[in-house]
Design an enzyme around this catalytic site. Sequence first.
Site, PDB file in Angstrom:
ATOM      1  N   ASN A   1       0.737  -1.090  -0.018  1.00 36.72           N
ATOM      2  CA  ASN A   1       0.096   0.053   0.075  1.00 36.72           C
ATOM      3  C   ASN A   1       0.848   1.453   0.091  1.00 36.72           C
ATOM      4  O   ASN A   1       1.261   1.664   0.873  1.00 36.72           O
ATOM      5  CB  ASN A   1      -0.888  -0.185   1.433  1.00 36.72           C
ATOM      6  CG  ASN A   1      -2.035   1.019   1.135  1.00 36.72           C
ATOM      7  OD1 ASN A   1      -1.662   1.976   0.419  1.00 36.72           O
ATOM      8  ND2 ASN A   1      -3.082   0.971   1.679  1.00 36.72           N
ATOM      9  N   ASP A   2       1.152   1.661  -1.153  1.00 36.67           N
ATOM     10  CA  ASP A   2       1.989   2.882  -1.348  1.00 36.67           C
ATOM     11  C   ASP A   2       1.613   3.928  -0.627  1.00 36.67           C
ATOM     12  O   ASP A   2       2.581   5.052  -0.505  1.00 36.67           O
ATOM     13  CB  ASP A   2       2.127   3.363  -2.879  1.00 36.67           C
ATOM     14  CG  ASP A   2       3.155   2.471  -3.672  1.00 36.67           C
ATOM     15  OD1 ASP A   2       4.192   2.531  -2.995  1.00 36.67           O
ATOM     16  OD2 ASP A   2       3.180   2.673  -4.884  1.00 36.67           O
ATOM     17  N   CYS A   3       0.424   4.088  -0.124  1.00 35.00           N
ATOM     18  CA  CYS A   3      -0.048   5.254   0.680  1.00 35.00           C
ATOM     19  C   CYS A   3      -0.251   5.252   2.115  1.00 35.00           C
ATOM     20  O   CYS A   3      -0.925   5.974   2.725  1.00 35.00           O
ATOM     21  CB  CYS A   3      -1.776   5.525   0.080  1.00 35.00           C
ATOM     22  SG  CYS A   3      -1.792   5.672  -1.668  1.00 35.00           S
TER      23      CYS A   3
END
Length: 811
Positions: free
Chosen positions: A482-484
Amino acid sequence: MKYGYFDDASREYVITTPRTPLPWINYLGNEDFFTLLSNTAGGYSFYRDARLRRITRYRYNNCPLDQEGFHLYVKDGDTVWNPGWQPVQTELDSYSCRHGLGYTVIEGTKDGITAKQEFIVPKGEKCMLIRVTVTNISGKEKELSVFPYLEFCLWDAMDDASNFQRNFSTGEVEVAGSAIYHKTEYRERRDHYAVFWANREAQGFDTSRDAFIGVYGSPARPEAVFGAGCTNSVAHGWQPVAAEQFDMTLQPSEQYDLILGLGYIENPAEEKWENPGVINKKKAEAMIARFSDNGTFDAAMNTLKKFWAELLSGYQVESGDEKLDRMVNIWNQYQCMVTFNMSRSASYFESGMGRGMGFRDSCQDLLGFVHMIPERARERILDIAATQFPDGSAYHQYQPLTKKGNLAVGSGFNDDPLWLIAGTDAYLCETGDWSILDEEVDFDNDPALRQPLMEHLRRSFNFTRNHLGPHGLPLIGRADWNDCLNLNCFSEHPGESFQITGPSEGPVAESVFIAGMFVKYGSAYVRICRHLGLETEAAEAEEAVAAVEKATLGAGWDGAWFRRAFDAYGNVVGGKECEEGQIFIEPQGMCVMAGIGKETGEAAAAMKSVEERLDTKYGIVLLQPAYTRYHLELGEISSYPPGYKENAGIFCHNNPWIVCAETELGHGDRAFQVYKRTAPAYIENISEIHRTEPYVYSQMIAGKDAPSFGEGKNSWLTGTAAWTFLSISQAILGLKPTLDGLMIDPCIPADWKGFTVTRRYRGAEYHITVQNPGSVQHGIKRILVDGVAQESKILAPASAGSTVKVEVVMG
Ligand code: BGC
C-alpha cells in the site's frame, strides 16, 4: 445499462455507441511499438517507452476529452464526419467499434457512405497500420474527400508538454510523395524519426497544425477540411502534424481502400543522412513497401489473430458459465499481457510520463503472465533483478527504455524485495527452468556487482529478515504494497511527496502485511533452497519464517482479524482501538494466503471479519471505517476523500487475495462470490455506474463511503489482472503449478457440477475434466492420469509434446 456486447467467437468487445461513459480503449502492439486507442479513434503511439519515445501527442486533461488521436475526416458535400464520431461529433446513421486482441475496427455510416478504420500493429514491426475502407451504399454517385490526421509529439513527452520556449522552434519534417517524415532533433543527437505514409497518392497534405486546423481552429473544425482542402504546408517549428487529403468519386456500391501507416525508424549514426539535411529513408521505404496492399494487411491481421489463438490456448476452461469462460479464456489473459507490457506506465489514467516499470508491480504482473510466454517472463525477471541494490532493497521503478532504476523515487519500499522471490518462484513452478538461478545479474545496474540470480533472492530474503522492528515484525520503510500508508514519511507541506519525504526508514514502524508476505514467499524461498540441496540455509530460513509467523499471531493479531501495522510511534494501525481504519483487507488476504492461523482458527476468523466489515455489493473495500481527516502519521492514505483509492475504495487488486485466502480454507462458494463481484463480464450490465471498460479490470471502484459508489477508475494497468487470473485459474479451478509439477486442487461453489480445462504446462498439454457429483466445495476423491489412479494431487511433469488426460472426481 450496456454500451455494447461481447462477441466471444471473434474474441471482441463490440461497442455500439460512441458515447461511452469514458473513452473505452484498447492496446495495440506487443513488442516495441504500442498504440493506445479509444473507441472513437483517440489515443497515441510510442516506441517502447511512453515517456522517452512518444511518437504522437495526447492531452490527458483536455476538454473536450480524447480529441487527439488517429481521426479520419470524411467530407461529403457540406457534411463532415468521422467514422468514430469524434472529434467533429456529427451524428452517425450507424456506428460500431470492435476492440479485439491487439487490433481495433471502427466503422461509421452517414448519408449512404460507410467508412471503416482497421487498426493493427503487425507482429514484429515497429509501425501501426490503419486500413481505411470507404463504401458507397447510397445508390448514387458520390464525390468525397477523406483526410487522415495526427499530431506528432517531440519525442520526450514530459519535455514536449512543458518546454515550449525551445520546442516551438525545433519541429522539422520532410515530405516525399505520400510520406510525411517527422525528424525533429534528428539533426542533433537523435538517431530516429517517425513516418506517416499512405499507399496511394495524396491530393494534398499538411504538416503544420496551424495550416490544417487553424491557429484558432480545433480538431472538431479543421480549417482545411471545412474550407478549401490541404495547402501542402511544411512545418517549421510549432506543431508538426501529418494530414493528407484523398479525393474520390465513388459509383454506387464502389469501394475505395487506402492503407495508412505510422512507423518508427532508427538509423546508425553513420547512416543517418542520404544527403546533407535529407534523412536516410531506406528503412522507411522498405517498411512502406512491406504493407503496400490489402493482401499484406490481411496477412498481418491473420498472423496476429493466430498468435493470440495459440497463446490463449495454453489455458482454456469450459465451465458452462459464459461470463466466466470469457474472462478466463479471453479478457483476463489479454489484460495480463497488457499489464506485463506496460506495467503502470501508459493508460488513460497513467500519463506515460510519471511511472515507468514498478518493481513490485512488474513482479506481480509475472504471476498472471508467466504461463503465456515464459521466455519473456524470464527476461523480465532478470531486468527487474538488475535494479536491486546489493543490500537486497530495490529501486521502486525503472524506465523501460534504459532499464535503469529511477533515482527520483529511489528505494525504501520494504515489500519490494520479497516480490522478486514471488515472481521468480512463479517462473520456476511454471517452467522448471532452474538455470535462471545461475544467470549472472547486476546489482544496481552495475556489471561490477554482478551475482547469480539466486544471490539476489537470498538478499531479498535476508533484507526482510534483517529489518525487523520492536515486535519482531518487518519494518515497513517508506511503504509496503500500500504505497499510501506512509508511516515514516510525515509529509506535511503541499507538493511534498508522500512517499519520499522524511527518512526512508524508521526503526519502529512495522508491517503485518510484509510479515504475511515473508511467511508466504519466505516459505517459497525455503522450498527453492531445499530443491537446490541447500539444507542448512533452508533450515535457517525456515526458522526465521517461523519467528515472523509467531510474531504475526502475537502482536499482529487483533482478536478477530490481523492488524495492519504499527506506526512510527508504535501505535496500532488497523486495530479495534483505532478510531478510523480499524480493519484493513491486505493483511487478512496475505496472512491467510500464507496459511497463518489456518490450524488455530485465526485465518477463519479473519475471513469472517472481512465479510462482516468490508463487504459491499460491488466488492470488498480496503478498510473501514474510512479516514475522515488527514493523519500526518499515516500519510497519503488519509489524503483521499472517504471511499476513494486506498482510503476505503474497493481496491480490486486485493479482492483476489481474499478469493485465494478463502480457497485456502476450502470456501469455494464465498471465493466465487467475491470473484464475481469485481469481474468485468459480471458487471457489464451496470456500465453506466461502473463507467470504465466492461472487458477489463480497473484498479479501483469507489467504495460505499464515496458519493459515486461503484464507479471504476484507473482501468487496465493494475495488478488486479494477474491476481484475478491467479485466483480463478489456480485457486478456484485449482490448477497450481508447483516446483514438482502441476497440482490439481479445485475449490469451487458447491452447485458446480464440474468443468474442463485445457492447460499447457512445461510443454505438455493437459486435458483435465473435473466432476463434482457430491456437490462439495473442496476435496478430491480420485485423480486418474491417462486412466491410472494417482496417489498425489501433484502430477509429475509429463514429457514435452505429450497430451495428458486427467480425470478428477471431487468429494
Ligand atoms: C501501485 C502499486 C501499489 C498500489 C496500492 C498502485 O497504484 O502501482 O504499486 O501497490 O497502488 O497502493
